[in-house]
Motif scaffolding. Sequence first.
Motif, PDB file in Angstrom:
ATOM      1  N   ASP A  56      12.420  45.217  42.937  1.00  0.00           N
ATOM      2  CA  ASP A  56      12.480  43.790  43.271  1.00  0.00           C
ATOM      3  C   ASP A  56      12.764  43.591  44.756  1.00  0.00           C
ATOM      4  OD1 ASP A  56      12.001  43.206  40.617  1.00  0.00           O
ATOM      5  OD2 ASP A  56      14.095  42.685  40.168  1.00  0.00           O
ATOM      6  N   GLN A  57      13.719  44.344  45.280  1.00  0.00           N
ATOM      7  CA  GLN A  57      14.055  44.245  46.707  1.00  0.00           C
ATOM      8  C   GLN A  57      12.868  44.706  47.552  1.00  0.00           C
ATOM      9  OE1 GLN A  57      16.285  42.713  48.174  1.00  0.00           O
ATOM     10  NE2 GLN A  57      16.655  43.597  50.162  1.00  0.00           N
ATOM     11  N   LYS A  59       9.723  44.437  46.848  1.00  0.00           N
ATOM     12  CA  LYS A  59       8.724  43.364  46.841  1.00  0.00           C
ATOM     13  C   LYS A  59       9.088  42.292  47.871  1.00  0.00           C
ATOM     14  CE  LYS A  59       6.409  40.161  43.719  1.00  0.00           C
ATOM     15  NZ  LYS A  59       6.336  39.649  42.357  1.00  0.00           N
ATOM     16  N   THR A  60      10.359  41.924  47.936  1.00  0.00           N
ATOM     17  CA  THR A  60      10.834  40.934  48.917  1.00  0.00           C
ATOM     18  C   THR A  60      10.619  41.442  50.341  1.00  0.00           C
ATOM     19  OG1 THR A  60      12.495  40.082  47.392  1.00  0.00           O
ATOM     20  CG2 THR A  60      12.865  39.672  49.738  1.00  0.00           C
ATOM     21  N   LEU A  61      10.990  42.684  50.592  1.00  0.00           N
ATOM     22  CA  LEU A  61      10.902  43.244  51.946  1.00  0.00           C
ATOM     23  C   LEU A  61       9.461  43.402  52.415  1.00  0.00           C
ATOM     24  CD1 LEU A  61      13.713  45.925  51.661  1.00  0.00           C
ATOM     25  CD2 LEU A  61      13.824  43.717  52.851  1.00  0.00           C
ATOM     26  N   ARG A  62       8.576  43.802  51.524  1.00  0.00           N
ATOM     27  CA  ARG A  62       7.168  43.992  51.899  1.00  0.00           C
ATOM     28  C   ARG A  62       6.523  42.696  52.366  1.00  0.00           C
ATOM     29  NH1 ARG A  62       3.636  46.439  47.645  1.00  0.00           N
ATOM     30  NH2 ARG A  62       2.180  46.348  49.369  1.00  0.00           N
ATOM     31  N   ALA A  63       7.033  41.567  51.901  1.00  0.00           N
ATOM     32  CA  ALA A  63       6.454  40.268  52.250  1.00  0.00           C
ATOM     33  C   ALA A  63       6.901  39.769  53.625  1.00  0.00           C
ATOM     34  CB  ALA A  63       6.824  39.232  51.183  1.00  0.00           C
ATOM     35  N   LEU A  64       7.851  40.448  54.234  1.00  0.00           N
ATOM     36  CA  LEU A  64       8.376  39.990  55.525  1.00  0.00           C
ATOM     37  C   LEU A  64       7.399  40.275  56.656  1.00  0.00           C
ATOM     38  CD1 LEU A  64      12.062  41.240  55.300  1.00  0.00           C
ATOM     39  CD2 LEU A  64      11.212  38.917  54.919  1.00  0.00           C
ATOM     40  N   GLN A 124      17.010  34.457  56.813  1.00  0.00           N
ATOM     41  CA  GLN A 124      16.539  34.563  55.432  1.00  0.00           C
ATOM     42  C   GLN A 124      17.557  35.284  54.539  1.00  0.00           C
ATOM     43  OE1 GLN A 124      12.349  35.808  55.046  1.00  0.00           O
ATOM     44  NE2 GLN A 124      12.253  35.657  57.277  1.00  0.00           N
ATOM     45  N   LEU A 126      18.768  38.239  54.937  1.00  0.00           N
ATOM     46  CA  LEU A 126      18.448  39.658  54.830  1.00  0.00           C
ATOM     47  C   LEU A 126      19.118  40.393  55.980  1.00  0.00           C
ATOM     48  CD1 LEU A 126      14.662  39.270  54.045  1.00  0.00           C
ATOM     49  CD2 LEU A 126      16.455  39.929  52.434  1.00  0.00           C
ATOM     50  N   SER A 152      19.858  48.014  51.789  1.00  0.00           N
ATOM     51  CA  SER A 152      19.785  47.096  50.654  1.00  0.00           C
ATOM     52  C   SER A 152      19.023  47.721  49.492  1.00  0.00           C
ATOM     53  CB  SER A 152      19.133  45.776  51.061  1.00  0.00           C
ATOM     54  OG  SER A 152      17.759  45.930  51.280  1.00  0.00           O
TER      55      SER A 152
END
Length: 165
Positions: A56-57, A59-64, A124, A126, A152
């Motif tokens: 899940d983390q 997926k969030t990071l790849r979108a940055l 954000q 992060l 993270s």
Amino acid sequence: MLDQGQTIADCTVIRQLAQFGSHLEYLVTTDAGEKKLIQFSASPNWSRAQRQAFHDQMKTLRALNLPAVGVPLWAIEQEGELFCLYPLPPGEPLQTSLKDERSVRSVLELVHSIADLLEPAHQQQLFHGALSPYTIYLDKGHPCLADFALASLVTFDYRTAVATE
């Protein structure tokens, strides 16, 4: 531990870069050039919930989209091990230039530049989590941050920087 020439996904191991308590780092080559592959040594002991939180983390990071900040490109699980691919930052790690004398002004300018790179991520909620002379690269005097949010993805013991379960 991976050997030279071994493949993970579309990566071929060139050599090991570093070994830490929580992970191993490798220089790898892909169709898109050289990258850094991280193997998480604690992963065989992770629970299903920890593995899901990792993905899940990721997926969030790849979108940055953070300029001069190396966010993970992908993560895979192979033979019970978790691997994460990061871009190889341009330049050299700050660690290699620490022996060089710097003026107070140049150090403050570098700190200011690093803070500027981190600001969009911090807005954000992060964080990098592992800033060090090994994760800050200098490319013609300009900083680039490697391995964004590695901390993270893995829970570290703050005293030892070793991954905990």
